[in-house]
Design an enzyme around this catalytic site. Structure first.
Site, PDB file in Angstrom:
ATOM      1  N   CYS A 191       0.569   0.137  10.267  1.00  0.00           N
ATOM      2  CA  CYS A 191       0.172  -0.796   9.266  1.00  0.00           C
ATOM      3  C   CYS A 191       1.097  -1.708   8.774  1.00  0.00           C
ATOM      4  O   CYS A 191       2.194  -1.289   8.108  1.00  0.00           O
ATOM      5  CB  CYS A 191      -0.663  -0.145   8.181  1.00  0.00           C
ATOM      6  SG  CYS A 191      -1.398  -1.304   7.401  1.00  0.00           S
ATOM      7  N   CYS A 226       0.465   4.923   6.963  1.00  0.00           N
ATOM      8  CA  CYS A 226      -0.176   4.778   8.240  1.00  0.00           C
ATOM      9  C   CYS A 226       0.846   4.146   9.064  1.00  0.00           C
ATOM     10  O   CYS A 226       1.281   2.940   8.711  1.00  0.00           O
ATOM     11  CB  CYS A 226      -1.366   3.701   8.058  1.00  0.00           C
ATOM     12  SG  CYS A 226      -2.642   4.476   6.843  1.00  0.00           S
ATOM     13  N   ARG A 254     -17.310  -3.109  18.625  1.00  0.00           N
ATOM     14  CA  ARG A 254     -16.623  -4.271  18.196  1.00  0.00           C
ATOM     15  C   ARG A 254     -15.083  -4.349  18.959  1.00  0.00           C
ATOM     16  O   ARG A 254     -14.444  -3.649  18.753  1.00  0.00           O
ATOM     17  CB  ARG A 254     -16.443  -4.344  16.540  1.00  0.00           C
ATOM     18  CG  ARG A 254     -15.832  -5.924  16.325  1.00  0.00           C
ATOM     19  CD  ARG A 254     -15.748  -6.083  14.854  1.00  0.00           C
ATOM     20  NE  ARG A 254     -17.274  -5.912  14.371  1.00  0.00           N
ATOM     21  CZ  ARG A 254     -17.739  -5.132  13.116  1.00  0.00           C
ATOM     22  NH1 ARG A 254     -16.447  -4.148  12.481  1.00  0.00           N
ATOM     23  NH2 ARG A 254     -18.947  -4.931  12.983  1.00  0.00           N
ATOM     24  N   CYS A 294     -19.248   1.449   9.256  1.00  0.00           N
ATOM     25  CA  CYS A 294     -18.594   0.864  10.201  1.00  0.00           C
ATOM     26  C   CYS A 294     -17.432   1.958  10.402  1.00  0.00           C
ATOM     27  O   CYS A 294     -16.426   1.936   9.415  1.00  0.00           O
ATOM     28  CB  CYS A 294     -18.187  -0.409   9.711  1.00  0.00           C
ATOM     29  SG  CYS A 294     -17.073  -1.246  10.777  1.00  0.00           S
ATOM     30  N   CYS A 345     -19.408  -6.688   4.130  1.00  0.00           N
ATOM     31  CA  CYS A 345     -18.778  -5.574   4.419  1.00  0.00           C
ATOM     32  C   CYS A 345     -17.552  -5.365   3.555  1.00  0.00           C
ATOM     33  O   CYS A 345     -16.807  -6.336   3.172  1.00  0.00           O
ATOM     34  CB  CYS A 345     -18.526  -5.562   5.739  1.00  0.00           C
ATOM     35  SG  CYS A 345     -17.451  -4.032   6.395  1.00  0.00           S
ATOM     36  N   CYS A 358     -16.294  -9.693   6.062  1.00  0.00           N
ATOM     37  CA  CYS A 358     -15.585  -8.170   5.613  1.00  0.00           C
ATOM     38  C   CYS A 358     -14.374  -8.570   4.798  1.00  0.00           C
ATOM     39  O   CYS A 358     -13.452  -9.142   5.169  1.00  0.00           O
ATOM     40  CB  CYS A 358     -15.499  -7.539   6.877  1.00  0.00           C
ATOM     41  SG  CYS A 358     -14.646  -5.890   6.859  1.00  0.00           S
ATOM     42  N   CYS A 404       0.998  -1.113  -0.164  1.00  0.00           N
ATOM     43  CA  CYS A 404      -0.057  -0.023   0.175  1.00  0.00           C
ATOM     44  C   CYS A 404       0.745   1.077  -0.126  1.00  0.00           C
ATOM     45  O   CYS A 404       1.771   1.325   0.658  1.00  0.00           O
ATOM     46  CB  CYS A 404      -0.828  -0.069   1.229  1.00  0.00           C
ATOM     47  SG  CYS A 404      -1.927   1.530   1.133  1.00  0.00           S
TER      48      CYS A 404
HETATM   49  N1  SAM Z   1      -6.828   0.416   3.315  1.00  0.00           N
HETATM   50  C1  SAM Z   1      -7.767   0.425   3.669  1.00  0.00           C
HETATM   51  C2  SAM Z   1      -8.153   1.593   4.845  1.00  0.00           C
HETATM   52  O1  SAM Z   1      -7.110   1.850   5.303  1.00  0.00           O
HETATM   53  O2  SAM Z   1      -9.176   1.835   5.185  1.00  0.00           O
HETATM   54  C3  SAM Z   1      -8.653  -0.689   4.484  1.00  0.00           C
HETATM   55  C4  SAM Z   1      -7.715  -1.718   5.290  1.00  0.00           C
HETATM   56  S1  SAM Z   1      -6.914  -0.936   6.814  1.00  0.00           S
HETATM   57  C5  SAM Z   1      -5.888  -2.456   7.084  1.00  0.00           C
HETATM   58  C6  SAM Z   1      -8.358  -1.095   7.993  1.00  0.00           C
HETATM   59  C7  SAM Z   1      -7.937  -0.797   9.411  1.00  0.00           C
HETATM   60  O3  SAM Z   1      -7.253  -1.805   9.988  1.00  0.00           O
HETATM   61  C8  SAM Z   1      -7.179   0.350   9.813  1.00  0.00           C
HETATM   62  O4  SAM Z   1      -8.093   1.607   9.398  1.00  0.00           O
HETATM   63  C9  SAM Z   1      -6.724   0.531  11.214  1.00  0.00           C
HETATM   64  O5  SAM Z   1      -7.772   0.784  12.078  1.00  0.00           O
HETATM   65  C10 SAM Z   1      -6.705  -1.249  11.074  1.00  0.00           C
HETATM   66  N2  SAM Z   1      -5.484  -1.638  11.518  1.00  0.00           N
HETATM   67  C11 SAM Z   1      -4.586  -1.658  10.573  1.00  0.00           C
HETATM   68  N3  SAM Z   1      -3.359  -2.199  11.146  1.00  0.00           N
HETATM   69  C12 SAM Z   1      -3.504  -2.408  12.426  1.00  0.00           C
HETATM   70  C13 SAM Z   1      -2.571  -2.723  13.566  1.00  0.00           C
HETATM   71  N4  SAM Z   1      -1.588  -3.137  13.467  1.00  0.00           N
HETATM   72  N5  SAM Z   1      -3.302  -2.633  14.822  1.00  0.00           N
HETATM   73  C14 SAM Z   1      -4.537  -2.551  14.904  1.00  0.00           C
HETATM   74  N6  SAM Z   1      -5.186  -2.264  14.014  1.00  0.00           N
HETATM   75  C15 SAM Z   1      -4.837  -2.090  12.757  1.00  0.00           C
HETATM   76  C1  DTB Z   2     -10.961  -2.671  11.830  1.00  0.00           C
HETATM   77  O1  DTB Z   2     -11.426  -1.906  12.777  1.00  0.00           O
HETATM   78  N1  DTB Z   2     -10.125  -3.745  12.176  1.00  0.00           N
HETATM   79  C2  DTB Z   2      -9.819  -4.561  11.353  1.00  0.00           C
HETATM   80  C3  DTB Z   2     -10.881  -4.471  10.231  1.00  0.00           C
HETATM   81  N2  DTB Z   2     -11.428  -3.048  10.760  1.00  0.00           N
HETATM   82  C4  DTB Z   2     -10.487  -4.208   8.785  1.00  0.00           C
HETATM   83  C5  DTB Z   2      -8.547  -4.868  10.828  1.00  0.00           C
HETATM   84  C6  DTB Z   2      -7.503  -5.085  11.958  1.00  0.00           C
HETATM   85  C7  DTB Z   2      -6.120  -5.310  11.204  1.00  0.00           C
HETATM   86  C8  DTB Z   2      -4.960  -5.533  12.330  1.00  0.00           C
HETATM   87  C9  DTB Z   2      -3.756  -5.855  11.721  1.00  0.00           C
HETATM   88  C10 DTB Z   2      -3.595  -6.781  10.642  1.00  0.00           C
HETATM   89  O2  DTB Z   2      -4.085  -8.153  10.855  1.00  0.00           O
HETATM   90  O3  DTB Z   2      -3.108  -6.699   9.368  1.00  0.00           O
HETATM   91 FE1  SF4 Z   3      -2.842   1.276   3.461  1.00  0.00          FE
HETATM   92 FE2  SF4 Z   3      -2.771   0.004   5.805  1.00  0.00          FE
HETATM   93 FE3  SF4 Z   3      -3.091   2.795   5.718  1.00  0.00          FE
HETATM   94 FE4  SF4 Z   3      -4.911   0.984   4.960  1.00  0.00          FE
HETATM   95  S1  SF4 Z   3      -4.176   1.177   6.966  1.00  0.00           S
HETATM   96  S2  SF4 Z   3      -4.512   2.533   3.749  1.00  0.00           S
HETATM   97  S3  SF4 Z   3      -3.726  -0.787   3.957  1.00  0.00           S
HETATM   98  S4  SF4 Z   3      -1.351   1.625   5.124  1.00  0.00           S
END
Ligand code: SAM
Ligand code: DTB
Ligand code: SF4
Length: 332
Positions: A62, A59, A263, A191, A131, A99, A55
């Site tokens: 992430c 973030c 959640r 959500c 979702c 989802c 990506c």
């Molecule tokens: N790329 C899209 C976005 O950012 O909206 C969708 C996928 S993104 C991985 C969805 C959510 O996962 C993020 O907004 C964040 O709240 C959660 N998330 C990602 N990495 C995480 C982590 N290491 N610990 C907890 N939550 C995480």
């Molecule tokens: C949300 O709030 N938490 C989920 C879902 N929406 C998409 C994602 C959590 C991701 C945690 C890190 C991972 O497994 O990559």
């Molecule tokens: Fe990309 Fe992760 Fe940010 Fe979603 S949360 S926009 S997957 S870097």
């Protein structure tokens, strides 16, 4: 306001709730939860990463951001049939919501999006609430997803507007709000939640809850994630989230948004059953199930089934809000 749902919370009111003595806070949240919801029920959602890694966003939490070396393998968009067979497995294991997540900054109008629309149609036809979380959307793209049968769109605020720039610089808080607005206009459910443990202050958490609870309509579901620290990301050494912070956050969300599904999201592998029970007591009524979230581990279906048995919880049926609405209309 006559139905007990308020959208005009002040920051001072939220602060008072958030800082109230912990057991008092949990008791008040649990009482409201009983009034508005069936407390024996927990919604079971399964996540699938349909497009993983690579990506362009930054973030800081992430594992899927291309700029950090986290060891996540980049995978192209999955095929529809493969996704549907995962959805069937999730349904067979008791999930009522499926989802699909993509590591995209935003949706583009291309063949990948058409394939996602087909996946949405397929999962919807299986009788599950479907979702997606695909990044930013235009109103037109949101409408296409709604037309394909998408039930909910996940797009998290993650933290407060004030703390946002410390965590993400490649898009703005207002971009996030705009996508949520585009989703709302189509009539799909929203959500939207956040993460704790990003280095934010209590005030940031209160501000994020304020943004959520003062939306013209509360999100139908609010995921509260505990940061899963990922080696290679800027937040890899952040301290583990204190369970009492998680409970406080969930209880406050429950009081502010009594009918919303709150959640208990990322972070459950680090919590004991007793700790998760406290979160359910404080008003959490939804979880992600299955041994993987998007890229990180999660308790298995078997572990969660055992927990449900122990605590006397049962999975919520699909489309319950709609069925309730139709019954109320027929009785009126
Ligand atoms: N790329 C899209 C976005 O950012 O909206 C969708 C996928 S993104 C991985 C969805 C959510 O996962 C993020 O907004 C964040 O709240 C959660 N998330 C990602 N990495 C995480 C982590 N290491 N610990 C907890 N939550 C995480
Ligand atoms: C949300 O709030 N938490 C989920 C879902 N929406 C998409 C994602 C959590 C991701 C945690 C890190 C991972 O497994 O990559
Ligand atoms: Fe990309 Fe992760 Fe940010 Fe979603 S949360 S926009 S997957 S870097």
């Amino acid at each position: 306001m006559s139905n007990g749902i308020r959208n005009n919370w002040s920051l001072a009111e939220i602060k008072d709730i958030y800082y109230s003595p912990l057991l008092e806070l949990v008791f008040n949240a649990a009482s409201l939860h009983r009034k508005f919801n069936d407390t024996a029920e927990v919604q079971v959602c399964t996540l699938l990463s349909i497009k993983t890694g690579g990506c362009s966003e930054d973030c800081a939490y992430c594992p899927q951001a291309a700029r950090y070396s986290t060891g996540v393998d980049v995978q192209p968009l999955m095929q529809k049939d493969e996704v549907l067979s995962y959805a069937q497995k999730a349904k067979d294991a008791g999930s009522t919501r499926f989802c699909m997540g993509a590591a995209w900054r935003e949706v583009r109008d291309n063949r990948d999006f058409d394939r996602v629309l087909d996946m949405v149609k397929g999962v919807n036809e299986m009788g599950m609430e479907v979702c997606c979380t695909l990044g930013m959307l235009t109103e037109d793209q949101a409408q296409k997803l709604a037309d394909a049968g998408l039930y909910a769109y996940n797009h998290n605020l993650d933290t407060s507007k004030e703390h946002y720039n410390e965590i993400i610089t490649t898009r703005t808080y207002d971009d996030r709000l705009q996508t949520l607005d585009n989703v709302r206009k189509t009539g799909m459910t929203v959500c939207c939640g956040g993460i704790i443990g990003l280095g934010e202050t209590h005030t940031d958490r209160i501000q994020m809850l304020h943004t959520l609870a003062t939306m013209p309509e509360h999100p139908e579901s609010v995921p509260i994630n505990a940061l899963v620290p990922i080696a290679g990301t800027p937040l890899e050494h952040n301290m583990k989230v204190d369970i009492w912070d998680m409970v406080r956050m969930i209880a406050t969300a429950r009081i502010l948004m009594p009918k919303t599904m709150v959640r208990l999201s990322a972070g459950r592998t680090d919590m004991s059953i007793a700790e998760q029970a406290l979160c359910f007591m404080a008003g959490a009524n939804s979880i992600f199930a299955g041994d993987k979230l998007l890229t990180t581990p999660n308790p298995s279906f078997d572990e969660d089934n055992a927990m449900f048995q122990l605590l006397g919880l049962k999975p919520r049926t699909a489309f319950k809000a709609e069925k309730q609405y139709l019954t109320e209309m027929a009785e009126a």
